[in-house]
Write a protein that holds these residues in place. Structure first.
Motif, PDB file in Angstrom:
ATOM      1  N   SER A 148       0.831  -1.207   0.000  1.00 46.26           N
ATOM      2  CA  SER A 148       0.000   0.000   0.000  1.00 46.26           C
ATOM      3  C   SER A 148       0.865   1.257   0.000  1.00 46.26           C
ATOM      4  O   SER A 148       0.552   2.236  -0.679  1.00 46.26           O
ATOM      5  N   ARG A 185      -0.926   4.613  -1.138  1.00 41.78           N
ATOM      6  CA  ARG A 185      -2.166   4.564  -0.341  1.00 41.78           C
ATOM      7  C   ARG A 185      -1.811   4.676   1.136  1.00 41.78           C
ATOM      8  O   ARG A 185      -1.640   3.678   1.839  1.00 41.78           O
ATOM      9  N   ARG A 231      -4.282   3.117   3.935  1.00 42.80           N
ATOM     10  CA  ARG A 231      -4.225   1.660   4.018  1.00 42.80           C
ATOM     11  C   ARG A 231      -2.886   1.194   4.584  1.00 42.80           C
ATOM     12  O   ARG A 231      -2.821   0.217   5.336  1.00 42.80           O
TER      13      ARG A 231
END
Length: 345
Positions: A240, A245, A248
Motif C-alpha cells: 500500500s 495509499r 491503508r
C-alpha cells in the motif's frame, strides 16, 4: 472464564493500545531531524502528535496500574529484575514530555535544537527497550524459588532480546513515517512517503525473524495464526505504501503491530513471566494474581470507566483528523501555543 484470565486479556489489550498508538509517536520523534528541514517543518511534525501523545501514554499508565493490582507478584518481579531498563524508559519519557512543552519557551535556535535532540533520544530509547523487555518476558529470565529475579542487567542483553528491540524500533519508525505522511501535506508528506517504504522492508524482515523465533521457542497454535496475520498485515502495508495509499499502509502497520502483540501474549499464556532456572518458579496467571475480591472490584471499575476513556480518546482523534502543513504554522514563535493545541511551538 476465570477472572485471572480476563485480566490477563485486559492487560494484553492495554499493551496493544499502547504500542499501536504510542508507537507512531515514537516514530515521529525519532524521524524529526530526517524529515524536517527547518524549524517550521519540525513544528509541523510535532503538531501531528501534539494533541494525542500524552493521551497515548495513558495506556502505559493503566497497563502498569492494572498489572500492579491484578498480578502483584508479576509486577514486583518485573520491576525489580528490569529495574535499569525500565528506569531508562521512564527517564526518557519524562525528558521527551518536557521537551515538547519547553522547546518554545525561548526564541533561540540552539535552545530548540537541544530540546529537539531530547525528543529524538526520548523516543529512541523506549522504542528500543520496550522490545528488549518484552522479548525477555517471553523468553524467560532467572527467577528463583522465592519468585525473585536472580540475574543481572547483562542477562537481559541476549540475542533474542536484542532482536526484539530492533524489531520494535524499526516497526515504530515505519509506523511513524506513515503517520506523518497521512497527517501532513507538502514536502514533508513526500519525504515521509519516500522513507516509509525502506523502513517497512526492514521492519517486516526483522518482525518476521523475531516472530518466527518466538513461535519456535514458546509459540502455540493460536499464536502462530496471530503471527501469520501480523506478517500479512505488514506485507500489505508495504504494498500500500509503494502504491501511495497512505491510509491503508498506516492501517496495515497499526494492525500488524496490534496483532503481533496479541500473538506474543498468546504465546506467553498461562505464564506471565517464565523462569530459566531449573529450580525456579514460573510466574503464572494463577500464582501471581491478586485475591478474587480484588479482581472482582477491579472488573466493576473497568466496565464503568473503560468505555468513557475510549470514547474521549476517539473524540480527540476525530477532532484533530485533518492534515496540516507549513501554511498552518504561525510565522513567529511568540504566538505559538503549546504542543497540546492544534499548532506546535
Amino acid at each position: 472464564m476465570e477472572l485471572t484470565t480476563i485480566w490477563f486479556t485486559l492487560i494484553a489489550v492495554l499493551w496493544i493500545g499502547y504500542f499501536t498508538l504510542e508507537g507512531f509517536d515514537f516514530g515521529v520523534g525519532m524521524l524529526l531531524p530526517f524529515l524536517a528541514k527547518d524549524d517550521t517543518e519540525r513544528r509541523v511534525m510535532i503538531n501531528t502528535i501534539g494533541p494525542v501523545w500524552d493521551g497515548n501514554e495513558v495506556w502505559l499508565l493503566v497497563a502498569g496500574g492494572a498489572t500492579f493490582a491484578a498480578f502483584p507478584e508479576w509486577y514486583a518481579t518485573l520491576f525489580s529484575g528490569f529495574y535499569l531498563p525500565l528506569l531508562l524508559i521512564l527517564v526518557a519519557l519524562i525528558v521527551r514530555g518536557v521537551a515538547f512543552e519547553y522547546r518554545a519557551k525561548r526564541d533561540d535556535d540552539q535552545w530548540r535544537g537541544r530540546w529537539d535532540a531530547a525528543i529524538v533520544v526520548g523516543s529512541f530509547l523506549p522504542a528500543l527497550l520496550w522490545g528488549v523487555a518484552f522479548a525477555n518476558i517471553l523468553h524467560g529470565v532467572p527467577i528463583d524459588a522465592d519468585k525473585e529475579y536472580a540475574g543481572g542487567f547483562f542477562n537481559l542483553l541476549n540475542p533474542y532480546a536484542l532482536l526484539g528491540g530492533v524489531t520494535t524500533l524499526l516497526l515504530f519508525l515505519a509506523h511513524g513515517a506513515l503517520f506523518v505522511s497521512l497527517k501532513t501535506d507538502g514536502a514533508i508528506r513526500h519525504r515521509a512517503r519516500a522513507r516509509a517504504v525502506p523502513l517497512l522492508v526492514a521492519a517486516a524482515a526483522a518482525g518476521v525473524a523475531f516472530l518466527a523465533w518466538t513461535q519456535a521457542d514458546t509459540g502455540t497454535a493460536t499464536s502462530a495464526v496471530a503471527f501469520v496475520l501480523a506478517a500479512l498485515a505488514l506485507v500489505g502495508a508495504l504494498f500500500s505504501a509503494r502504491a501511495g495509499r497512505e491510509g491503508r499502509a498506516f492501517a496495515g502497520t497499526f494492525a500488524g503491530i496490534g496483532i503481533a502483540v496479541a500473538g506474543l501474549f498468546l504465546a506467553l499464556f498461562p505464564d506471565v513471566m517464565p523462569t530459566t532456572l531449573a529450580g525456579g518458579v514460573d510466574l503464572t496467571t494463577t500464582n501471581a494474581a491478586s485475591t478474587a475480591y480484588t479482581l472482582k472490584l477491579m472488573t466493576v471499575f473497568a466496565v464503568v470507566f473503560t468505555p468513557l476513556v475510549l470514547a474521549y480518546q476517539g473524540w480527540t482523534y476525530w477532532v484533530f483528523r485533518k492534515r496540516i502543513s507549513v501554511d498552518h504554522i504561525p510565522s513567529t514563535t511568540s504566538s505559538a501555543p503549546a504542543p497540546t493545541a492544534t499548532t506546535a511551538p
